[in-house]
Write an enzyme that holds these catalytic residues in place. Sequence first.
Site, PDB file in Angstrom:
ATOM      1  CG  ASP A 273      62.417  82.720  65.648  1.00 26.04           C
ATOM      2  OD1 ASP A 273      62.839  83.247  64.602  1.00 26.04           O
ATOM      3  OD2 ASP A 273      61.508  81.869  65.670  1.00 26.04           O
TER       4      ASP A 273
ATOM      5  CG  ASP B  69      65.444  84.105  61.215  1.00 24.28           C
ATOM      6  OD1 ASP B  69      65.802  82.919  61.092  1.00 24.28           O
ATOM      7  OD2 ASP B  69      64.251  84.450  61.299  1.00 24.28           O
ATOM      8  CD  GLU B  70      65.148  79.629  64.285  1.00 28.39           C
ATOM      9  OE1 GLU B  70      65.568  78.646  64.919  1.00 28.39           O
ATOM     10  OE2 GLU B  70      64.262  79.565  63.414  1.00 28.39           O
TER      11      GLU B  70
END
Length: 366
Positions: free
Chosen positions: A8, A114-115
């Site tokens: 993350d 973004d993960e």
Amino acid sequence: MRIIGHLDMDAFFAAIEERDNPRLQGKPLVVGADPKGGKGRGVVSTANYKAREYGIRSALPISTAWRLSEAARSKGLPPVVFLGVDIERYAEVSEQLMAILRKHAAHIEEASIDEAYFDLSFTGSYEQATIVCKTIKRKIKEQTKLTGSVGVGPNKLIAKIASDRQKPDGLTVVLEENAEIFLEPLPIRTIPGVGPKTEKRFHEMGIRTVKDAKNLSQEALNTMMGKWGLELYEKLRARDNSPLVEQWEPKSIGEQETFERDTLDPVFLRKRLRFLSEEVHKRFLRSGFKGFRTVTITVRFEDFVTRTRSKTLKVPGATLKTLHFEALKLFMPFLDRREENPQQKFIRLLGVRIEKLASNKQPVSS
DNA sequence: TCTGGGGTCCTAGGACCC
DNA sequence: TCTGGGGTCCTAGGACCC
């Protein structure tokens, strides 16, 4: 033995902007909607850690962020720098990150820009998995000058929750035998899928932590929230066997727009509906799908009451003409005092979406 | 405070068919 | 005259996630 990692990134959008613009370094920064001197209508996408000290968070109305910035300024603190969202640039960085993960893990699931989840079972032990995660974090830092936080656990649920425990730049490893105890003290809201509404219901029952919620039987959770209750029963006990989803196809394509001011101007509204139909159709063409069967429009009124209307076609459509025609037919009654909008409430948002996307060459109407 | 834009999944009622 | 059950599709709304 299953070992799953979750990456993350830390304040992703803001971190990219800071990295690329040295003048921003050390300053409070918000990436999101245009604040327009406090009159802007959007929300904060990402606040950097400095801006978080002012009480600014993701999803906060941008007007509130503006007010908080002004309040800080009046106390002699530096004002917030507001920047728009440059999603294409962030998507490029995202691809770099995913490429790094792919080099170090057998399977990865891109959960968002973004993960990502990644499968570390091949390492055979948490010790080895930890070493791989340290390598991943180092490579990310070297190659992108950004930091991310990583969680490791026996499944996606634990990995995800673990990645959020130490931020920024953290690494949290939860062994399988510790997973259940790890969850117990955490607020019920920590469980993905428990949002504001469910949290409130639990609070009303005097339930605040995972441990509290474990007093509820399968039966009770099922009665309370249906199928999802049974899944939650398992999650509370740190059990989750959901697989990593490496490939997936979109199920719908849609666009929506909040206007600068609420309106009932039929000329304006029809123009925006036309525009949204065109944008959705462009993306439909680029998607490679051959047809769509369901067209849905969304109308949000000034009081935030939101209505959807949809039409499923017998035969898939493919043209802009079909999309726009169906969208307009669904929308017209909202302009008419007698039908969907008898009080003539002003409209705040309009949206167009297509679903039941067809990839094969079935008969297509024009 | 006044609430974006991109999505996913679930539920429930009614229509329709067997 | 009053009466089934199951399955699928469509529609609308709601909760949630990033």
